[in-house]
Write a protein that holds these residues in place. Structure first.
Motif, short mmCIF file in Angstrom:
data_model
loop_
_atom_site.label_atom_id
_atom_site.label_comp_id
_atom_site.label_asym_id
_atom_site.label_seq_id
_atom_site.Cartn_x
_atom_site.Cartn_y
_atom_site.Cartn_z
N GLN A 1 61.00 22.10 50.33
CA GLN A 1 62.32 21.85 50.91
C GLN A 1 62.24 21.64 52.41
N GLU A 2 61.37 22.43 53.07
CA GLU A 2 61.22 22.25 54.52
C GLU A 2 60.62 20.88 54.84
N GLN B 1 58.60 30.04 44.37
CA GLN B 1 59.68 29.97 45.35
C GLN B 1 59.15 29.64 46.74
N SER B 2 57.95 30.18 47.05
CA SER B 2 57.36 29.87 48.36
C SER B 2 57.01 28.38 48.44
N LYS C 1 60.14 26.44 48.76
CA LYS C 1 60.67 26.53 50.12
C LYS C 1 59.92 25.60 51.06
N GLU C 2 58.56 25.55 50.91
CA GLU C 2 57.78 24.64 51.74
C GLU C 2 58.16 23.19 51.47
#
Length: 342
Positions: free
Chosen positions: A184-185, A177-178, A181-182
């Protein structure tokens, strides 16, 4: 006579003693005769005797009686023996009847209590049986609970192993998930950069189109001016030609002027052709420039789309990884719960 009036009985009871004791004492005998005489006076409708306190000597009380009342008192005093025993017998009978009645009531009460005690004894016996059955049931449940505790102790190790596996999977999911998230950013930043670049390109293209439109307007104005000048010169030429036709005998100077006018007209036509050629050349260059610029922007946009597609593919792979991890976690949880239901 004595049974119908309680005054006679009270006269006997007020002395708190038996006939043998009353008759043995002159004071008690006199007071019994006093009370009996008073009862007789009341029953016969005559005035009652005056009050005579127990602490006052009876002789002093007798002084307050008249002759008739004193005579009545004397007669009762002489018959005190028989009257006392008669009153005693009646009082004994009355007391006996009262005691028998109370004894009967007590016996009935005891009988009712015995019946109630018997019913309560039966109920208590029934409750004792129920308590015994409940104790047996509790004993069986206790044994069942003990067996269940043993089974639970046997499954604790399995639960601990599953918990450890779930914890590891949770850690992996958190890491995925981390990373997601990266990614996606990063994708968000790239999209923002692409959108900003696209907006900048559109803005620049709009400015260039506006500039081209202004240049086109200027060229049209120049063409109009040249056309007007040429029209004016043609009119002059026409006028001069008419002058030549009307003035056939004009000198060579006039012919020379005509030739000069024609030369000027030709120069104007050449100038007009040059302006038109320059305008067409500039239009061609502008169109070519904008075509090349649009092609470059299209290539840049395609590159951005390829980058976005790559990020999207990476995001899909991460999502599949997370779904696989969650599915593995659910399978582990079901495997952990299966022994408990068993």
């Amino acid at each position: 006579m004595f049974g119908s009036n309680v005054c006679w009985q009270n006269a006997y009871k007020n002395l708190f003693a038996g006939c043998s004791e009353i008759l043995a004492t002159n004071d008690k005998r006199s007071r019994l005769a006093w009370h009996l005489s008073d009862c007789f006076q009341i029953d016969s409708g005559r005035p009652s005797f005056p009050h005579c306190d127990s602490k006052t000597p009876i002789a002093k009380c007798l002084r307050n009686l008249d002759d008739l009342a004193h005579k009545v008192y004397l007669e009762f005093y002489l018959e005190t023996n028989s009257i006392c025993y008669q009153l005693q017998t009646h009082a004994f009978k009355h007391e006996t009847e009262r005691l028998v009645t109370e004894l009967k009531n007590s016996a009935q009460y005891v009988e009712d209590k015995l019946d109630s005690i018997e019913e309560k004894s039966d109920c208590l016996l029934q409750n004792s049986k129920q308590i015994s059955e409940s104790l047996e049931s509790v004993n069986s449940h206790t044994q069942l609970v003990a067996q269940t505790v043993k089974n639970v102790e046997g499954n604790i190790d399995v639960v601990l192993r599953h918990s450890k596996s779930v914890y590891e999977q949770t850690t992996e999911i958190a890491a995925s998930q981390s990373q997601l998230k990266e990614g996606q950013e990063d994708m968000k930043r790239n999209l923002e950069d692409g959108v900003a670049l696209l907006q900048e390109s559109y803005s620049y293209l709009g400015k260039e189109i506006e500039k081209l439109r202004d240049e086109t307007i200027e060229i049209e104005n120049e063409v109009i001016k040249v056309g007007d000048a040429m029209s004016s010169k043609m009119n002059n030429l026409q006028n001069k030609a008419e002058d030549i036709g009307n003035m056939a005998g004009i000198s060579l100077d006039k012919q020379q002027q005509l030739l000069d006018g024609q030369s000027t007209t030709l120069e104007g036509l050449n100038s007009l052709n040059e302006v038109q050629f320059k305008a067409l050349e500039e239009s061609r260059k502008s169109v070519q420039y904008f075509a090349e610029y649009g092609h470059r922007q299209q290539e840049e946009l395609l590159k951005r789309q390829e980058q976005i597609q790559g990020l999207h593919d990476k995001l899909m792979e991460n999502s599949k990884t997370i779904l696989s991890a969650q599915k593995y976690s659910d399978n582990g949880r079901r495997n952990r719960n299966r022994p408990e239901h068993a």
